[in-house]
Scaffold this motif. Structure first.
Motif, PDB file in Angstrom:
ATOM      1  N   PRO A 204       0.581  -1.194  -0.051  1.00 61.04           N
ATOM      2  CA  PRO A 204      -0.248   0.041  -0.061  1.00 61.04           C
ATOM      3  C   PRO A 204       0.943   1.199   0.023  1.00 61.04           C
ATOM      4  O   PRO A 204       2.075   1.280   0.459  1.00 61.04           O
ATOM      5  CB  PRO A 204      -0.712  -0.044   1.458  1.00 61.04           C
ATOM      6  CG  PRO A 204      -0.007  -1.049   2.242  1.00 61.04           C
ATOM      7  CD  PRO A 204       0.797  -1.870   1.282  1.00 61.04           C
TER       8      PRO A 204
ATOM      9  N   ILE B 287       0.062   3.695   5.437  1.00 58.08           N
ATOM     10  CA  ILE B 287      -0.404   2.970   6.388  1.00 58.08           C
ATOM     11  C   ILE B 287      -1.500   3.760   7.149  1.00 58.08           C
ATOM     12  O   ILE B 287      -1.226   4.465   7.834  1.00 58.08           O
ATOM     13  CB  ILE B 287       0.642   2.244   7.274  1.00 58.08           C
ATOM     14  CG1 ILE B 287       1.690   1.577   6.539  1.00 58.08           C
ATOM     15  CG2 ILE B 287      -0.010   1.380   8.485  1.00 58.08           C
ATOM     16  CD1 ILE B 287       1.312   0.624   5.794  1.00 58.08           C
TER      17      ILE B 287
ATOM     18  N   THR C 114      -6.021   1.897   4.017  1.00 58.64           N
ATOM     19  CA  THR C 114      -5.332   0.629   3.774  1.00 58.64           C
ATOM     20  C   THR C 114      -5.868  -0.465   4.342  1.00 58.64           C
ATOM     21  O   THR C 114      -6.010  -1.634   3.810  1.00 58.64           O
ATOM     22  CB  THR C 114      -3.948   0.875   4.182  1.00 58.64           C
ATOM     23  OG1 THR C 114      -3.155   2.090   3.651  1.00 58.64           O
ATOM     24  CG2 THR C 114      -3.041  -0.183   4.138  1.00 58.64           C
TER      25      THR C 114
ATOM     26  N   GLU D 263      -9.321  -1.280   2.481  1.00 61.55           N
ATOM     27  CA  GLU D 263      -8.856  -2.039   1.301  1.00 61.55           C
ATOM     28  C   GLU D 263      -8.349  -3.427   1.487  1.00 61.55           C
ATOM     29  O   GLU D 263      -8.656  -4.225   0.778  1.00 61.55           O
ATOM     30  CB  GLU D 263      -7.787  -1.117   0.690  1.00 61.55           C
ATOM     31  CG  GLU D 263      -8.225   0.160   0.224  1.00 61.55           C
ATOM     32  CD  GLU D 263      -7.133   0.904  -0.596  1.00 61.55           C
ATOM     33  OE1 GLU D 263      -6.147   0.682  -0.375  1.00 61.55           O
ATOM     34  OE2 GLU D 263      -7.575   1.867  -1.307  1.00 61.55           O
TER      35      GLU D 263
ATOM     36  N   LEU E 134      -3.078  -0.787  -4.145  1.00 56.05           N
ATOM     37  CA  LEU E 134      -2.151  -1.804  -3.317  1.00 56.05           C
ATOM     38  C   LEU E 134      -1.062  -2.428  -4.015  1.00 56.05           C
ATOM     39  O   LEU E 134      -0.211  -3.145  -3.314  1.00 56.05           O
ATOM     40  CB  LEU E 134      -3.262  -2.889  -2.886  1.00 56.05           C
ATOM     41  CG  LEU E 134      -4.416  -2.487  -1.947  1.00 56.05           C
ATOM     42  CD1 LEU E 134      -5.202  -3.701  -1.521  1.00 56.05           C
ATOM     43  CD2 LEU E 134      -3.650  -1.918  -0.663  1.00 56.05           C
TER      44      LEU E 134
END
Length: 800
Positions: free
Chosen positions: A82, A85, A89, A92, A199
């Protein structure tokens, strides 16, 4: 009168029969080919580990037993990176975990978002998701940053600095090849979708590799076959420049490939990693008979011989040795039928059947097409057909035969030291070029979180609740630690066992990451874990707790890297559990990695057995061809020595024996003996019919030697095409086989004639001489037939 061998009379008879019964011959040929091609619809595709083993293999049986108990050891692994952070994130990661879990055939998906997290609350423990919904944004980030401190999470679901995350996707044990293909396409489409593109996910694992291999093999088989066919056809046109040389190779290639692949379907074999060899091999090696027949026939017509006479004479003169050469190559390929590597056995049988079909088609269609179009090849009495290079080679071998043999012996001595260095290993991912997308993706994912394959160990103690005994758990812990330490320091290994689960529970309840001393405490912890709803125990033990599962997750490396780990488990486990009070303990090691290790052992057996069988067959044929034990053994030794040179080169260069390169020894021996058969037979027949040694050698170079050169060009073109593909092992096979064939031609142009010259001279000196004045051979042929000697170039020579 020219004397003919039985095999020459046999192939000459085939030519006469075909010309007299063209319809019958063609109908018979069509029935045979169509019968074999009927199996094309039955050919499947399989590159799974079990596809390399023969039916009934204990290795596969152990693997199936394991999968019946624990679903499957095959998994895919997604590594995501990602951009930041934060809470987004985490959302996802949760969403991706859920979407992957909905793919058909997926049993379980685990990531940092839903991995088990154990916490205590007085006398109770809670088992929930590590990144559960009740956490604030600050708490989520804090948990992500501290995740690498957890022994179970680190190196599996998160890397050391929390910049990359792993998602373990476990798939069904009944995944078919079509399932794997659909799964791979879906998972890649998911990672590339706008929702998850940020990602930057990479998907690796056994099902994905199997799908990629199927795609690569399907595409490259067609590409290699097409390129080889076009190049070979161009070569035939340049060499012969007539319709016969274009039509005959085309028909032979198409029918041989179709019949060979159809034969696979008839006996139930599937296409696999070695299948790309089939089309190019049959287009090149399968046209060997065609090359020699066309060369001999073209020369005869250019000398002005009548068409029908040229056909019959060519079928006898070149067809006989060509048939023998084909049969020896087929025997070398059939030598793989004893291999315990199923894919190697199948490709050997397939290629052997294809060569038989190619030779049969050639011997039937050549007389028909040559009789029809042969008159288009015009005599060339005004031009010399002699090749200056071949003339020079004949003169060189006549002048320096001893020097040639001495130099070759010296080179062979060096090569033998390389043969002793040959090693057998297998590395499925390493089969492919480092430049391929598949290889790069796997290495990139492994550099972040080194998880690609697994080694599965089942320990059975034969006593209910035995693994609630602290002594048994400590033996399990010691076994896993010792196994990890047995592997080189640069090879990370992630282990997962019941002992790890118990230690994690102990840390939450007792504050100590260790196995408790009392059995009652262990039993209570396990009970609390089960009551809390955790299902992890089913992955590390059976319901009765008399059996435990150890999973060693490892990165993609040559499988010999894990041999110390497997050896230690098998040797130390009985003693460890006997010391813990369980002397009847049994240990089973299975999984993809141990299966590939077993294949390496089988490859060694195959290399030895196939080469020995091929060498024996070649020796017998050479003795038959030469009608002399001495000459036959010498010719066979030349071929074996030539292959030894190449194997020595492989040993010195560190080229390992894998399912591709294991084929080189026997296949090369089968191909090389073709040239020896044609060259030696041509020379010996000419000597038998009264030609002086130097005349016979020059004539052999200009006939068989010319065809050998053309055949070598065809073969090298075919095998060098393999270097353009994605499969590194196939490229290596192509390079080494091309080198072998080129080296074989050099040997046939130097060592073989030098030995024939030395043997001829030795025979002359070994018997009393009866000198005759120099004369034209036609004037004293009757003397030769009566057993007298021929005087040529001031040298007395004995008739062979």
């Amino acid at each position: 009168m020219t004397r003919k061998t039985f095999i020459s009379r046999f192939t000459g008879g085939i030519g006469k029969f075909v010309l007299s019964n063209q319809k019958t011959a063609v109908i018979g040929l069509v029935v045979m080919v169509l019968g074999l091609m009927s199996g094309l619809t039955r050919v499947g595709f399989d590159t799974s580990p079990e596809s390399f083993f023969l039916e009934g293999s204990q290795t596969v049986a152990d693997w199936y037993t394991f999968k019946d108990k624990y679903q499957s050891d095959e998994f895919s692994f997604v590594v995501v990176t990602p951009p930041a952070i934060n809470e987004t994130t985490v959302e996802e990661l949760r969403a991706l975990t859920d979407v992957l879990g909905e793919i058909d055939g997926v049993e379980r998906v685990t990531s940092l978002a839903n991995v088990r997290s154990i916490s205590s609350n007085g006398d109770f423990i809670n088992v929930g998701d590590y990144l559960h919904d009740g956490l604030s944004a600050t708490e989520l980030v804090a948990r992500i940053e501290t995740a690498p401190l957890h022994p179970y999470y680190n190196g599996l679901f998160v890397n050391g600095d929390s910049s990359k995350f792993g998602i373990l996707v476990e798939t069904s044990s009944t995944f078919s090849n079509s399932d794997k293909d659909g799964f791979t396409n879906t998972i890649r489409a998911t990672l590339d979708s706008p929702e998850f593109a940020a990602l930057d996910g990479i998907a690796i694992g056994a099902p994905i590799i199997d799908s990629d291999v199927q795609r690569i093999v399907s595409i490259e088989s067609a590409i290699f076959g097409t390129i080889t066919f076009m190049l070979v056809m161009i070569g035939f046109y340049v060499a012969f420049r007539h319709w016969l040389a274009m039509v005959l190779p085309t028909v032979v290639s198409v029918l041989a490939i179709g019949a060979a692949l159809g034969a696979m379907g008839l006996w139930g074999a599937d296409a696999g990693l070695l299948t790309p060899i089939v089309p190019s091999f049959l287009i090149s090696v399968g046209l060997g008979t065609t090359v020699y027949l066309l060369t001999d026939f073209t020369n005869a017509r250019q000398r002005g011989e009548p068409v029908e006479d040229s056909v019959i004479e060519t079928m006898g003169r070149a067809g006989g040795p060509a048939l023998l050469a084909t049969l020896t190559t087929v025997a070398a390929l059939f030598a793989f039928s004893g291999s315990r590597v199923l894919s190697v056995r199948d490709v050997g049988l397939t290629l052997g059947i294809g060569l038989v079909v190619a030779c049969t088609v050639t011997l039937v269609l050549f007389p028909i097409l040559a009789a029809k179009w042969g008159d288009r090849i015009k005599p060339r009495a005004d031009r010399s057909s002699e090749n200056g290079f071949l003339t020079a080679m004949a003169n060189f071998t006549l002048r320096w035969p001893k020097l040639i043999v001495v130099v070759f012996t010296g080179i062979l001595t060096v090569a033998i030291t390389g043969v002793m260095k040959l090693e057998t290993d297998y590395f499925y991912l390493g089969t492919f070029k480092t430049s391929s997308s598949m290889y790069r993706e796997n290495q990139e994912a492994n550099s972040a979180i080194p998880i690609s394959n697994s080694i599965e160990v089942i320990v059975s103690l034969g006593e209910r609740d035995a693994f609630k005994d602290p002594a048994a758990l400590r033996a399990l812990e010691t076994l896993s630690q010792n196994a990890q330490n047995a592997v080189d320091a640069d090879v990370p290994v992630k282990v997962y066992t019941l002992a790890e689960v118990v230690k994690e529970i102990s840390r939450e309840i007792l504050g100590d990451y260790a196995i408790p001393d009392e059995r009652a405490e262990v039993s209570q912890m396990i009970l609390l874990f089960e009551i809390s709803g955790g299902d992890e125990l089913s992955r590390v033990s059976n319901l009765n707790f008399d059996e435990a599962r150890l999973t060693f997750m490892v990165p993609s490396r040559p499988y010999s890297s894990y041999l110390p780990l497997v050896d230690l488990i098998r040797s130390d486990a009985p003693a460890l559990f006997a010391e813990a009070g369980y002397p009847e303990a049994t240990v089973s090691v299975t999984g993809v990695v141990p299966m590939w290790m077993q294949i390496s052992t089988f490859l060694t057996e195959t290399q030895i057995s196939s080469f020995l069988i091929s060498a024996i067959v070649v020796t017998i044929v050479m003795i038959f061809i030469a009608r002399s034990v001495v000459i036959g053994l010498i010719m066979a030794a030349v071929n074996i020595s030539c292959v030894s040179l190449v194997l020595g080169f492989m040993g010195h260069c560190g080229i390992i024996l894998d399912p591709f390169t294991i084929l080189i020894g026997a296949i090369a021996l089968g191909i090389l003996d073709d040239d020896t058969i044609h060259f030696a037979r041509s020379f010996l027949d000419r000597r038998l019919n009264g030609e002086a040694m130097d005349v016979a050698l020059h004539s052999t170079f200009q006939s068989a030697g010319k065809a050998m050169g053309l055949q070598t060009i065809v073969l090298v073109i075919a095998f060098i095409v393999y270097t353009t593909g994605s499969v590194q092992s196939l490229a290596t096979f192509g390079i080494v086989t091309s080198l072998t064939i080129l080296l074989g031609l050099i040997v046939e142009y130097t060592v073989t004639p030098a030995l024939l010259v030395l043997v001829s001279r030795w025979r002359m000196s070994a018997k009393p001489e009866q000198k005759l004045p120099y004369a034209d051979p036609d004037l004293y042929r009757s003397n030769i037939e009566q057993g007298n000697f021929v005087h040529s170039n001031s040298e007395v020579e004995e008739k062979q």
